[in-house]
Design a protein around this motif. Sequence first.
Motif, PDB file in Angstrom:
ATOM      1  N   LYS A 270      30.883   8.697 -40.136  1.00  0.00           N
ATOM      2  CA  LYS A 270      30.593   9.926 -39.392  1.00  0.00           C
ATOM      3  C   LYS A 270      31.536  10.054 -38.203  1.00  0.00           C
ATOM      4  CE  LYS A 270      25.662   9.753 -40.567  1.00  0.00           C
ATOM      5  NZ  LYS A 270      24.273   9.613 -40.030  1.00  0.00           N
ATOM      6  N   ILE A 272      32.334  10.808 -34.539  1.00  0.00           N
ATOM      7  CA  ILE A 272      31.588  10.742 -33.267  1.00  0.00           C
ATOM      8  C   ILE A 272      32.474  11.281 -32.156  1.00  0.00           C
ATOM      9  CG2 ILE A 272      30.350   9.241 -31.676  1.00  0.00           C
ATOM     10  CD1 ILE A 272      29.110   9.396 -34.463  1.00  0.00           C
ATOM     11  N   LYS A 277      28.097  11.407 -29.716  1.00  0.00           N
ATOM     12  CA  LYS A 277      27.256  12.235 -30.585  1.00  0.00           C
ATOM     13  C   LYS A 277      27.999  12.574 -31.896  1.00  0.00           C
ATOM     14  CE  LYS A 277      24.666  14.450 -26.829  1.00  0.00           C
ATOM     15  NZ  LYS A 277      24.266  15.749 -26.224  1.00  0.00           N
ATOM     16  N   GLU A 278      27.215  12.766 -32.945  1.00  0.00           N
ATOM     17  CA  GLU A 278      27.791  13.145 -34.231  1.00  0.00           C
ATOM     18  C   GLU A 278      28.357  14.565 -34.167  1.00  0.00           C
ATOM     19  OE1 GLU A 278      24.606  12.742 -36.943  1.00  0.00           O
ATOM     20  OE2 GLU A 278      24.678  10.550 -37.036  1.00  0.00           O
ATOM     21  N   VAL A 280      29.302  18.032 -35.949  1.00  0.00           N
ATOM     22  CA  VAL A 280      28.860  18.812 -37.106  1.00  0.00           C
ATOM     23  C   VAL A 280      29.793  20.010 -37.288  1.00  0.00           C
ATOM     24  CG1 VAL A 280      26.454  18.085 -36.885  1.00  0.00           C
ATOM     25  CG2 VAL A 280      27.255  20.150 -35.695  1.00  0.00           C
ATOM     26  N   LYS A 285      26.496  20.566 -40.904  1.00  0.00           N
ATOM     27  CA  LYS A 285      26.623  19.286 -41.591  1.00  0.00           C
ATOM     28  C   LYS A 285      27.492  18.333 -40.785  1.00  0.00           C
ATOM     29  CE  LYS A 285      26.055  20.982 -46.337  1.00  0.00           C
ATOM     30  NZ  LYS A 285      26.657  21.035 -47.687  1.00  0.00           N
ATOM     31  N   VAL A 286      27.127  17.049 -40.862  1.00  0.00           N
ATOM     32  CA  VAL A 286      27.888  16.036 -40.130  1.00  0.00           C
ATOM     33  C   VAL A 286      29.282  15.896 -40.755  1.00  0.00           C
ATOM     34  CG1 VAL A 286      28.011  13.607 -39.479  1.00  0.00           C
ATOM     35  CG2 VAL A 286      25.803  14.779 -39.505  1.00  0.00           C
TER      36      VAL A 286
END
Length: 394
Positions: A270, A272, A277-278, A280, A285-286
């Motif tokens: 993912k 970051i 934080k992720e 999107v 969607k990530v």
Amino acid sequence: MKKITLLFSFFIIIISCGLKQTRNFLSSGNYDQAIDNAISNLRTNKDKKSKQDYVYLIEEAFAKAKERDLNAINLLVKDANPAKLEKMYNTYLQLNQRQEKIKPILPLKLLREGRNAIFPFENYNDQIIDSKNALAAYLYANAKKLMITSDKMNFRQAFDDLEYLNQINPNYKNVLQLMDEAKFKGLDFVWVYTKNETNMIIPVRLQNDLLDFSTLGINDRWTVYHSSKQKGTNYDYGMIINFRQIFISPEQIKEREFAKERIIKDGFKKLIDANGKEVVDEKGKVVLVDNLRTVTASIYEFRQFKSCQITAKIDYTNLRNNQLLKTFPLTSEYVFENIYATYQGDRRASDDNYFSYFDRTSVQFPDSEQMVYDTGEDLKAKLKGIISQNRFRN
């Protein structure tokens, strides 16, 4: 409109260039080339006004070519030299062939003069047949005269004359029989054999391979190579393959160890941001990105090596007087090499083109006889090159 004008201008340029070239041929005496050019341009739309110059040119070229050929024939007749009968025969053929080329495009109109172009054709059939028969008789008599001698070059000339005679007048008398005789007596026979001046045994199969001329394809029109003497054959030349030295290196295994490090893609992770934080996308969607990591490996490489070198020389000899004619050095080398490797760590750390070494293992070294034989493959190719480029007669 502009495009039409450009195309028309281009067309005019092409016509002008064609006319200029045809005129140049005519003025330089290349009458048949001028005729060919004109015919090429008159095959379509021959009555168009723009093609009129070609009609005048072909009419003039034909007249001048015919006059020149007939003058040449008259001179040959007065000379009465039988050796020039071929020239006379070919000139009559040329006169006839020129007419046959022009006939398909006739008539050709000369619009300004209101007449057709004039081509005074003749029937040359009798002259062609007479000159051909005279030439055939001369070639036959001359060939038989040449074959009375013992000179191989005379037999070769006789064969060429008879071959040409058979082309223009097939099955003339016993020409085919004489051709066979001239062919055989004009051949040079070469005896080829090997000499071993080394301290090693030359594998029999290598000697057989080197002397297998059916696979070399070196026999030419007038030269035949034999690896063993044939009864009843008188050999003109000898070719000796002298093996001077054979060197075979010891069997070697060289080892080396080296480390490799590489950054590889190992799945996804993912994304970051700077705040931990992720990230999107616009759909919520990530976002995933390549997961890169560093891998290492210790590689142990093994290299098996063995080589063989053969030094030889090729001697050309005249067997009729036992004189050495030419000598050619010959060297060939064969290298056996096998590389294999093992590793500790992650094999992906190595270069992609190195992976195949990990799938290999140690193999048995070829013995000395096999090494010599394998070297002979290169030796055979070089031998063929020497023979092909250095004939016994030029």
